[in-house]
Design a protein around this motif. Structure first.
Motif, PDB file in Angstrom:
ATOM      1  N   THR A 172     -15.132  -0.527  -2.589  1.00 16.20           N
ATOM      2  CA  THR A 172     -14.169  -0.221  -3.647  1.00 16.20           C
ATOM      3  C   THR A 172     -14.637   1.021  -4.384  1.00 16.20           C
ATOM      4  O   THR A 172     -15.765   1.076  -4.880  1.00 16.20           O
ATOM      5  CB  THR A 172     -14.036  -1.402  -4.623  1.00 16.20           C
ATOM      6  OG1 THR A 172     -13.678  -2.569  -3.877  1.00 16.20           O
ATOM      7  CG2 THR A 172     -12.991  -1.123  -5.678  1.00 16.20           C
TER       8      THR A 172
ATOM      9  N   ASN B   5      -5.186   3.022  -0.445  1.00 13.45           N
ATOM     10  CA  ASN B   5      -4.689   2.855  -1.802  1.00 13.45           C
ATOM     11  C   ASN B   5      -3.834   1.591  -1.788  1.00 13.45           C
ATOM     12  O   ASN B   5      -2.910   1.484  -0.979  1.00 13.45           O
ATOM     13  CB  ASN B   5      -3.850   4.059  -2.205  1.00 13.45           C
ATOM     14  CG  ASN B   5      -4.638   5.349  -2.062  1.00 13.45           C
ATOM     15  OD1 ASN B   5      -5.559   5.599  -2.812  1.00 13.45           O
ATOM     16  ND2 ASN B   5      -4.302   6.153  -1.062  1.00 13.45           N
TER      17      ASN B   5
ATOM     18  N   THR C 222      -9.436   6.115   3.642  1.00 11.65           N
ATOM     19  CA  THR C 222      -9.357   5.628   2.273  1.00 11.65           C
ATOM     20  C   THR C 222      -7.990   4.980   2.088  1.00 11.65           C
ATOM     21  O   THR C 222      -6.963   5.576   2.428  1.00 11.65           O
ATOM     22  CB  THR C 222      -9.546   6.778   1.268  1.00 11.65           C
ATOM     23  OG1 THR C 222     -10.815   7.394   1.523  1.00 11.65           O
ATOM     24  CG2 THR C 222      -9.517   6.271  -0.160  1.00 11.65           C
TER      25      THR C 222
ATOM     26  N   ASP D 240      -5.424   7.798   3.147  1.00 11.72           N
ATOM     27  CA  ASP D 240      -5.869   9.193   3.126  1.00 11.72           C
ATOM     28  C   ASP D 240      -7.030   9.363   4.101  1.00 11.72           C
ATOM     29  O   ASP D 240      -7.855   8.455   4.262  1.00 11.72           O
ATOM     30  CB  ASP D 240      -6.360   9.587   1.725  1.00 11.72           C
ATOM     31  CG  ASP D 240      -5.274   9.491   0.674  1.00 11.72           C
ATOM     32  OD1 ASP D 240      -4.169   9.998   0.928  1.00 11.72           O
ATOM     33  OD2 ASP D 240      -5.535   8.906  -0.396  1.00 11.72           O
TER      34      ASP D 240
ATOM     35  N   GLN E 115      -8.580   1.858  -4.973  1.00 10.32           N
ATOM     36  CA  GLN E 115      -8.853   2.705  -3.821  1.00 10.32           C
ATOM     37  C   GLN E 115     -10.110   2.201  -3.152  1.00 10.32           C
ATOM     38  O   GLN E 115     -11.092   1.867  -3.827  1.00 10.32           O
ATOM     39  CB  GLN E 115      -9.026   4.155  -4.276  1.00 10.32           C
ATOM     40  CG  GLN E 115      -9.028   5.153  -3.153  1.00 10.32           C
ATOM     41  CD  GLN E 115      -9.037   6.569  -3.677  1.00 10.32           C
ATOM     42  OE1 GLN E 115      -9.972   6.943  -4.373  1.00 10.32           O
ATOM     43  NE2 GLN E 115      -8.013   7.338  -3.367  1.00 10.32           N
ATOM     44  N   GLU E 116     -10.057   2.144  -1.813  1.00 14.77           N
ATOM     45  CA  GLU E 116     -11.156   1.578  -1.038  1.00 14.77           C
ATOM     46  C   GLU E 116     -11.478   2.488   0.145  1.00 14.77           C
ATOM     47  O   GLU E 116     -10.583   2.926   0.857  1.00 14.77           O
ATOM     48  CB  GLU E 116     -10.692   0.212  -0.518  1.00 14.77           C
ATOM     49  CG  GLU E 116     -11.735  -0.794  -0.332  1.00 14.77           C
ATOM     50  CD  GLU E 116     -11.146  -2.170  -0.068  1.00 14.77           C
ATOM     51  OE1 GLU E 116     -11.682  -3.118  -0.643  1.00 14.77           O
ATOM     52  OE2 GLU E 116     -10.187  -2.312   0.714  1.00 14.77           O
TER      53      GLU E 116
ATOM     54  N   LYS F 251     -10.371   1.856  -9.615  1.00 11.92           N
ATOM     55  CA  LYS F 251      -9.175   1.084  -9.932  1.00 11.92           C
ATOM     56  C   LYS F 251      -8.589   1.623 -11.222  1.00 11.92           C
ATOM     57  O   LYS F 251      -9.295   2.206 -12.049  1.00 11.92           O
ATOM     58  CB  LYS F 251      -9.472  -0.414 -10.043  1.00 11.92           C
ATOM     59  CG  LYS F 251     -10.226  -0.827 -11.292  1.00 11.92           C
ATOM     60  CD  LYS F 251     -10.372  -2.339 -11.353  1.00 11.92           C
ATOM     61  CE  LYS F 251     -10.910  -2.804 -12.689  1.00 11.92           C
ATOM     62  NZ  LYS F 251     -10.979  -4.261 -12.784  1.00 11.92           N
TER      63      LYS F 251
ATOM     64  N   SER G 282       0.841  -1.183   0.000  1.00  6.73           N
ATOM     65  CA  SER G 282       0.000   0.000   0.000  1.00  6.73           C
ATOM     66  C   SER G 282       0.880   1.238   0.000  1.00  6.73           C
ATOM     67  O   SER G 282       1.758   1.363   0.857  1.00  6.73           O
ATOM     68  CB  SER G 282      -0.897   0.025   1.243  1.00  6.73           C
ATOM     69  OG  SER G 282      -1.562   1.278   1.316  1.00  6.73           O
TER      70      SER G 282
END
Length: 161
Positions: free
Chosen positions: A115, A150, A148, A95, A131-132, A118, A91
């Motif tokens: 999700t 990555n 968040t 954020d 990004q989730e 992408k 990762s």
């Protein structure tokens, strides 16, 4: 972990729930976050929280435990289908980590990941980046944790990407 091709923006994954007991809160605080409002109900009464509150880092640690369990379930599902599970990607960071409400002794927090997006990596051939949004909600439905993430994930067939 999932292959890049299997990641679907908009997908929600329920990770599970955890009840934060007073003993768990104090034990974690003694080791990692010894602020008074994490160490005793008496000290917490004189704080903004008014009651024994879990460390935000404890809520994040519980998220990580449940997330690793999800990764292991995903790997097992690939193996059960006779497929090779993907490698676990690194990762590049998180954020907007926030704790909008305190987690108090006795609260049960339910975690989920959504999700968001992408894309193929511009700097790492054979890898994608997704990004989730990760969130935790207490038993009343109040959001108590979010950030968040990555995450790099491998492309199943880099030649086709």
């Amino acid at each position: 972990m999932m292959w890049y091709e299997d990641i679907e923006p908009g997908r929600v994954s329920e990770l599970g729930s955890y009840t934060f007991t007073a003993d768990d809160i104090v034990g974690f605080a003694r080791q990692f976050d010894p602020q008074p409002f994490h160490l005793s109900d008496e000290a917490a009464r004189n704080s903004l929280f008014g009651r024994l509150a879990a460390s935000g880092w404890q809520t994040a640690s519980v998220f990580m435990k449940l997330n690793v369990e999800r990764i292991e379930r995903n790997k097992a599902a690939y193996a059960a289908r006779g497929e090779t599970p993907p490698a676990l990607g690194p990762s590049p960071g998180f954020d907007n980590m926030r704790w909008p409400r305190p987690v108090l002794a006795g609260d049960t927090v339910t975690y989920r990941s959504t999700t968001l997006s992408k894309r193929l990596s511009a700097t790492r051939a054979g890898w994608g980046l997704f990004q989730e949004l990760n969130e935790g909600f207490n038993q009343n439905g109040d959001k108590v944790f979010e950030f968040t993430a990555n995450v790099f994930t491998p492309v199943r067939d880099p030649g086709a990407a």
